[in-house]
Write a protein that holds these residues in place. Structure first.
Motif, PDB file in Angstrom:
ATOM      1  N   PHE A  68       5.846 -19.891  15.352  1.00 28.12           N
ATOM      2  CA  PHE A  68       4.757 -19.181  16.017  1.00 28.12           C
ATOM      3  C   PHE A  68       5.277 -17.901  16.664  1.00 28.12           C
ATOM      4  N   PHE A  69       6.435 -18.006  17.348  1.00 23.59           N
ATOM      5  CA  PHE A  69       6.982 -16.827  18.015  1.00 23.59           C
ATOM      6  C   PHE A  69       7.452 -15.793  16.997  1.00 23.59           C
ATOM      7  N   ARG A  70       8.009 -16.259  15.890  1.00 20.18           N
ATOM      8  CA  ARG A  70       8.445 -15.308  14.850  1.00 20.18           C
ATOM      9  C   ARG A  70       7.238 -14.527  14.312  1.00 20.18           C
ATOM     10  N   LYS A  71       6.101 -15.221  14.180  1.00 17.73           N
ATOM     11  CA  LYS A  71       4.883 -14.545  13.730  1.00 17.73           C
ATOM     12  C   LYS A  71       4.433 -13.498  14.755  1.00 17.73           C
ATOM     13  N   LEU A  72       4.610 -13.836  16.039  1.00 20.17           N
ATOM     14  CA  LEU A  72       4.298 -12.854  17.083  1.00 20.17           C
ATOM     15  C   LEU A  72       5.139 -11.598  16.901  1.00 20.17           C
ATOM     16  N   GLU A  73       6.421 -11.786  16.719  1.00 19.41           N
ATOM     17  CA  GLU A  73       7.328 -10.638  16.568  1.00 19.41           C
ATOM     18  C   GLU A  73       7.024  -9.850  15.296  1.00 19.41           C
ATOM     19  N   GLU A  74       6.485 -10.545  14.292  1.00 20.12           N
ATOM     20  CA  GLU A  74       6.141  -9.871  13.027  1.00 20.12           C
ATOM     21  C   GLU A  74       4.733  -9.278  13.071  1.00 20.12           C
ATOM     22  N   GLN A  75       4.076  -9.379  14.259  1.00 23.53           N
ATOM     23  CA  GLN A  75       2.748  -8.791  14.475  1.00 23.53           C
ATOM     24  C   GLN A  75       1.669  -9.427  13.594  1.00 23.53           C
ATOM     25  N   ASP A  76       1.773 -10.740  13.365  1.00 24.33           N
ATOM     26  CA  ASP A  76       0.746 -11.451  12.617  1.00 24.33           C
ATOM     27  C   ASP A  76      -0.584 -11.341  13.382  1.00 24.33           C
ATOM     28  N   GLU A  77      -1.636 -10.921  12.685  1.00 27.55           N
ATOM     29  CA  GLU A  77      -2.899 -10.584  13.331  1.00 27.55           C
ATOM     30  C   GLU A  77      -3.532 -11.769  14.070  1.00 27.55           C
ATOM     31  N   GLN A  78      -3.603 -12.933  13.433  1.00 32.86           N
ATOM     32  CA  GLN A  78      -4.243 -14.098  14.047  1.00 32.86           C
ATOM     33  C   GLN A  78      -3.452 -14.603  15.257  1.00 32.86           C
ATOM     34  N   THR A  79      -2.133 -14.615  15.112  1.00 33.87           N
ATOM     35  CA  THR A  79      -1.265 -15.062  16.206  1.00 33.87           C
ATOM     36  C   THR A  79      -1.359 -14.110  17.388  1.00 33.87           C
ATOM     37  N   LEU A  80      -1.342 -12.807  17.107  1.00 33.51           N
ATOM     38  CA  LEU A  80      -1.453 -11.803  18.166  1.00 33.51           C
ATOM     39  C   LEU A  80      -2.794 -11.895  18.891  1.00 33.51           C
ATOM     40  N   SER A  81      -3.851 -12.199  18.159  1.00 35.26           N
ATOM     41  CA  SER A  81      -5.178 -12.294  18.752  1.00 35.26           C
ATOM     42  C   SER A  81      -5.235 -13.402  19.798  1.00 35.26           C
ATOM     43  N   LEU A  82      -4.656 -14.562  19.465  1.00 38.82           N
ATOM     44  CA  LEU A  82      -4.628 -15.671  20.417  1.00 38.82           C
ATOM     45  C   LEU A  82      -3.777 -15.317  21.630  1.00 38.82           C
ATOM     46  N   TRP A  83      -2.613 -14.714  21.383  1.00 38.81           N
ATOM     47  CA  TRP A  83      -1.722 -14.295  22.465  1.00 38.81           C
ATOM     48  C   TRP A  83      -2.415 -13.296  23.388  1.00 38.81           C
ATOM     49  N   LYS A  84      -3.140 -12.328  22.805  1.00 36.85           N
ATOM     50  CA  LYS A  84      -3.826 -11.309  23.597  1.00 36.85           C
ATOM     51  C   LYS A  84      -4.912 -11.937  24.465  1.00 36.85           C
ATOM     52  N   GLN A  85      -5.581 -12.961  23.940  1.00 33.91           N
ATOM     53  CA  GLN A  85      -6.613 -13.643  24.727  1.00 33.91           C
ATOM     54  C   GLN A  85      -5.986 -14.306  25.953  1.00 33.91           C
ATOM     55  N   PHE A  86      -4.843 -14.969  25.746  1.00 30.81           N
ATOM     56  CA  PHE A  86      -4.114 -15.577  26.867  1.00 30.81           C
ATOM     57  C   PHE A  86      -3.738 -14.515  27.899  1.00 30.81           C
ATOM     58  N   ARG A  87      -3.230 -13.392  27.426  1.00 33.59           N
ATOM     59  CA  ARG A  87      -2.742 -12.325  28.308  1.00 33.59           C
ATOM     60  C   ARG A  87      -3.868 -11.720  29.135  1.00 33.59           C
TER      61      ARG A  87
END
Length: 587
Positions: free
Chosen positions: A235-254
């Motif tokens: 999951f974190f590797r996808k964040l670092e790779e700027q995966d759109e779906q993963t980033l969207s969830l992270w941004k909602q948390f933030r």
């Protein structure tokens, strides 16, 4: 200002006898702390500070003899009315009427700027300072991890960082307050997997941080499973790779987290000039890794991780890991990128990190690596470390979240206000209780060395007559009430002959010391100096209030005493604001 003028006068006379420039003597002439004996001098010169033979650091008979001889050669004048020798010191008593006139006129004229214009600060250059507050998993500092409620550990860093920023602004420095969010890292891999397994979108909308906290607790219990750990890494590797779906969830948390934090910071009376975070530097951290590699500082271990050798013999006996085996960045890598970026952006003179003392090694490594990279400004980075608060409990049990503690202290103060016989009708009792409660937390926190752990006590913090924030607020409110009873007029004219009682002189002597206290706090960034000063001022003002009545006194006497109390209230309010306390006018 008064203290500066008195020091200059004393230094001028000493200069001729000691064959030293007056400016070299200024900092050796200190105001004498108020004594219960009430007969202490106002200033003293330490002979050891102006003699070459001070290697032992001990008070010798020779120093006392030198003090006696020097005192005999000095003469009283229009400023100094008495000169005497003490154990290794020469003591100076200021003309009593001049003392009252100079101190009160200066305080009433300068108001909140009293003390900060002292010549003690004349050699201190004005600087641009970046002050960073932060909080990360298992580390108590101010900036929170996104998706986590304010933990009690945030309180100390927020209060300490705010104090340092307030002090530097008061002294004329340019300050940039940075909230460095823990919004990146492997913990978000774990949280992301946790939300996929245990999350509920409706609960996320209705009570976001509470729900995310519950999810984090659940996934941490499950994290003993190696499969969970691998999913979190993925999951974190996808964040670092700027995966759109993963980033969207992270941004909602933030986004949800920041909304909550801004609300709680407002309760604390704290603001920030810049919200930053690890996420901002995740790409820049790759540039840092490239720089380390280009400079020959990045080494690979057999496991594939990237390290920087910090040992003197270059034998990897001391090293810092800056890259995971899969090439992703680490906490320190992002800190390196942040430090470099801030220098490029702000061209600061000093950067201060306010965190728990458990991060001391981290910052030693950070500053060391920056030096190895050729950044000489790393010498101007500073870590202000603080200890842990122990035993913080609410009526419902162990306090985990800061807001629970803020609600608890407000409720307790409200209860005390309702039951106290001296409590007056206030316009907004809840708002007053909030300010008094925060003062109680701040003073208990700031009474000792910041680096020390301390045991929290509700009873001790909320005492109305002890050395507490409640007592400071009570004293300030009482002095405000006194001014209101007599028309709240701004007084400037008074008869100095009416302020010669021992209680009045004690207050004046204490006001004389304020610039030295500010100077000392500015040097070591310890709020305890100001706390101790304000508590003493409050006790002296309370004694003076009891023994020097305004009501029923002759007009000239009443006017002079009101001036004295107005000056005490002004300095008390100014010092409280530096600590992050909003003075109340009624309670």
């Amino acid at each position: 200002m008064a203290a500066s003028a008195f020091r200059r006068s004393i230094a001028s006379q000493l200069s001729k006898l000691l064959d030293l420039p007056p400016e070299n003597l200024i900092k050796s002439i200190s105001a004498v702390p108020v004594s219960k004996k009430r007969c202490a001098a106002d200033f003293q010169l330490s002979i050891a500070s102006v003699t070459e033979d001070n290697s032992s650091g001990c008070l010798s008979p020779e120093l006392s003899l030198q003090a006696q001889k020097l005192a005999e050669r000095l003469k009283c004048d229009a400023v100094v009315s008495e000169i005497s020798a003490g154990p290794g010191t020469v003591n100076f008593t200021i003309n009593r009427e001049l003392l009252a006139k100079a101190v009160l006129q200066q305080v009433l004229k300068e108001g909140s700027e009293y003390g900060v214009k002292s010549e003690l600060f004349s050699t201190v250059p004005r600087q641009k300072a970046v002050i960073e507050y932060r909080f990360f998993v298992k580390i108590c500092c101010s900036s929170p991890n996104i998706a986590k409620k304010f933990h009690m550990g945030h309180l100390r860093s927020t209060l300490v960082g705010n104090f340092i920023a307030n002090l530097k602004v008061a002294l004329g420095h340019e300050v940039i307050r940075v909230n460095y969010l823990g919004d990146w890292g492997m913990q978000f891999g774990l949280l992301g997997v946790g939300f996929q397994r245990f999350g509920n979108k409706e609960k996320l909308k209705s009570r976001p941080l509470q729900h995310l906290f519950e999810v984090y607790v659940q996934i941490n219990k499950a994290a003993e499973d190696e499969n969970i750990k691998e999913l979190a890494k993925d999951f974190f590797r996808k964040l670092e790779e700027q995966d759109e779906q993963t980033l969207s969830l992270w941004k909602q948390f933030r986004d949800l987290s920041i909304e909550e934090y801004i609300r709680v910071y407002k309760r604390l009376g704290v603001h920030f000039d810049e919200y930053s975070g690890e996420s901002f530097y995740q790409e820049k951290s790759q540039e840092v890794l490239k720089m380390l590699e280009d400079k020959g500082l990045l080494q690979k271990t057999t496991q594939g991780t990237g390290v920087v050798d910090l040992s003197e013999k270059k034998d990897l006996s001391l090293f810092s890991t800056v890259m995971r085996s899969d090439g992703t960045s680490l906490y320190i890598t992002r800190d390196l990128a942040a430090a470099i970026d801030r220098m490029n952006k702000h061209q600061w003179d000093t950067m201060i990190y306010v965190t728990d003392k458990s991060q001391s090694n981290h910052f030693e490594h950070l500053f060391h690596i920056l030096k190895l990279m050729g950044y000489s400004w790393a010498e101007r980075c500073q870590h202000v470390a603080f200890g842990r608060v122990q035993g913080m409990k609410t009526r419902r049990g162990e306090a985990v979240f800061l807001e629970d503690v803020l609600n608890e202290v407000r409720a307790r103060v409200l209860q005390n206000m309702a039951s106290a016989k001296t409590t007056k009708q206030v316009e907004d009792p809840v708002e007053t209780a909030e300010k008094v409660g925060l003062a109680a937390l701040i003073i208990q926190d700031f009474r000792g060395l910041l680096s020390s752990d301390y045991q929290f006590s509700w009873d001790r913090a909320l005492q109305s007559r002890g050395d507490t924030g409640v007592f400071l607020q009570y004293t300030h409110a009482r002095l405000c009430s006194l001014a209101q009873l007599h028309g709240n007029q701004q007084l400037t004219d008074f008869n100095v002959a009416c302020l010669q009682e021992p209680e009045a002189i004690s207050v004046l002597q204490h006001l004389l010391r304020y610039d030295e206290v500010l100077y000392r706090a500015s040097q070591d960034l310890q709020p305890k100096h100001i706390v101790s000063y304000l508590l003493t001022l409050s006790h002296l003002a309370a004694v003076a209030h009891r023994t020097l009545p305004v009501r029923g006194s002759a007009p000239e006497l009443a006017q002079a005493r009101l001036c004295l109390f107005q000056a005490a209230r002004s300095v008390l309010a100014g010092g409280m604001k530096l600590l992050g306390i909003t003075p109340v006018t009624q309670m």
